[in-house]
Design an enzyme around this catalytic site. Structure first.
Site, mmCIF file in Angstrom:
data_model
loop_
_atom_site.group_PDB
_atom_site.id
_atom_site.type_symbol
_atom_site.label_atom_id
_atom_site.label_comp_id
_atom_site.label_asym_id
_atom_site.label_seq_id
_atom_site.Cartn_x
_atom_site.Cartn_y
_atom_site.Cartn_z
ATOM 1 C CG ASP A 259 -4.949 -1.508 -2.697
ATOM 2 O OD1 ASP A 259 -5.168 -2.723 -2.467
ATOM 3 O OD2 ASP A 259 -4.968 -0.629 -1.816
ATOM 4 C CD GLN B 157 -2.835 6.000 -3.926
ATOM 5 O OE1 GLN B 157 -3.002 6.760 -4.875
ATOM 6 N NE2 GLN B 157 -2.954 6.406 -2.676
ATOM 7 C CE1 TYR C 35 -4.261 -4.493 5.613
ATOM 8 C CE2 TYR C 35 -1.885 -4.177 5.573
ATOM 9 C CZ TYR C 35 -3.065 -4.481 4.928
ATOM 10 O OH TYR C 35 -3.048 -4.777 3.590
ATOM 11 C CB SER D 212 -8.242 -0.825 -1.925
ATOM 12 O OG SER D 212 -7.376 -0.751 -0.816
ATOM 13 N NE ARG E 50 -4.313 -1.691 1.651
ATOM 14 C CZ ARG E 50 -5.308 -2.014 2.465
ATOM 15 N NH1 ARG E 50 -5.208 -1.758 3.750
ATOM 16 N NH2 ARG E 50 -6.395 -2.591 2.000
#
Length: 376
Positions: free
Chosen positions: A131, A128, A231, A134, A123
């Site tokens: 990902d 991005q 996280y 996500s 991440r």
């Protein structure tokens, strides 16, 4: 010209596809050749004709598609017959679930495949667009609320009518990561009164920015409850007891609960006990997004709606597959972005294994399991 193959997903309940016509066009424009197994996109409402129009070649069978493939894009890990059909040294990119699906991981290694797990893409800003966790979690959070609305026997928004007022539903979202935040936003759009909880301090501002109320024991441990990767850390038993007491009191007033807590590489943490479920009002609904990894809720079962003392526990596994058209489009874009790391500036297949993204995502190479967290 490197050849990318996309085959039909064969795992039960998996309706997504690893490329859509839009991403096929992008891949071809980037210098790849794309072969798609006939029917690969049918379950996600992408017909073969659209792939052909986008420039892909159609193969009658998975074996035909894989025979020439330098790179294989998949949603889940390929099944044994597909792994056997791979060219030696072929690159496989998929959501491999390497911590739980050890059998597929070892089969890929034995075949000599170079495999990348999209779950392990770091991440960082540069990654991005790749990902996949996500992109899929975002849709899972949305779909969880839609499933809750389906199972709930009342309206979500407040309604003022000549016959009286219908009160709004009270929705409690447990876990304010990507899925949880989308669940909050969706429940708010449907008119519910929304509260949420998370052990990460940064989540409070995000929850409140969406118009929901944050519920948590905000002590010193709470302020340190986030890893560098963003996280949630596993909390002490003392904190868990305090948080459980707060949540238990809050649950009694809720109509719908959505649980979204996952810790990478570990079973899903238990958030709701059987006693807490029993304390909720009859007619209440719980949606357990984490059911595939053991579940956040006592009594939840994969792909079942379990009723416990009048409370429905919805345990649909793989929620993104229940919105396969959009989930496939987002995942396909993740893979198209990742594909750019597998070639050099001349368009030749030449992955740079020192690249921080490839290094993090690499799970098998040279006939062995390559990721440090998976060895042994």
């Amino acid at each position: 010209m490197p050849v990318i193959a996309v085959t039909r997903e064969r795992r039960p309940g998996e309706s997504r596809v690893a490329a859509v016509p839009e991403t096929v066009k992008r891949l071809i424009a980037a210098g790849f050749s794309v072969i798609v197994e006939a029917g690969a996109g049918a379950a996600a409402s992408y017909p073969d004709a659209d792939y052909k129009a986008a420039g892909a070649s159609l193969a009658k069978t998975a074996r035909d598609a894989l025979a020439k493939a330098d790179i294989v894009f998949h949603v889940r890990a390929p099944e044994a017959a597909e792994i056997a059909a791979l060219k030696t040294g072929a690159i496989v990119v998929a959501l491999l679930d390497p911590h739980q699906d050890r059998k597929s991981l070892e089969a890929l290694a034995k075949k000599g495949a170079t495999a990348f797990a999209m779950e392990f893409v770091p991440r960082i800003t540069r990654a991005q667009a790749m990902d996949a966790l996500s992109s899929q979690a975002n849709l899972a959070g949305y779909r969880a609320v839609i499933e809750a609305a389906e199972a709930y026997g009342k309206a979500f928004p407040m309604m003022m009518t000549a016959a009286g007022t219908v009160p709004p539903a009270k929705v409690f979202v447990m876990g304010a990561g990507v899925a949880g935040l989308q669940a909050i936003a969706t429940a708010r759009r449907l008119g519910a009164v929304v509260t949420a909880t998370d052990v990460r301090p940064a989540a409070k501002e995000q929850v409140e920015s969406l118009g929901a109320k944050f519920v948590a024991v905000e002590d010193e441990e709470f302020k340190q409850a986030e890893t560098a990767a963003g996280y949630a850390k596993e909390m002490s038993q003392e904190y868990q007891a305090k948080q459980a007491a707060l949540v238990s009191d809050h649950l009694k007033k809720q109509d719908i609960v959505v649980t979204t807590a996952l810790i990478p590489g570990r079973p899903a943490p238990k958030l709701l006990s059987a006693q807490q479920v029993a304390s909720m009002k009859p007619g209440s609904v719980i949606v357990d997004i984490a059911v595939e990894q053991g579940g956040n809720v006592a009594g939840s079962r994969p792909d079942q709606i379990v009723e416990a003392q009048g409370v429905k526990i919805v345990g649909y596994a793989n929620l993104p597959a229940r919105i396969a058209y959009d989930a496939s489009a987002l995942y396909g874009r993740n893979l198209a972005a990742f594909a750019g790391l597998l070639v050099d500036k001349d368009g030749k297949l030449a992955p740079d294994f020192d690249d921080e993204i490839l290094k993090a995502a690499l799970v098998t190479k040279g006939g062995a399991v390559a990721h440090p967290a998976l060895k042994g």
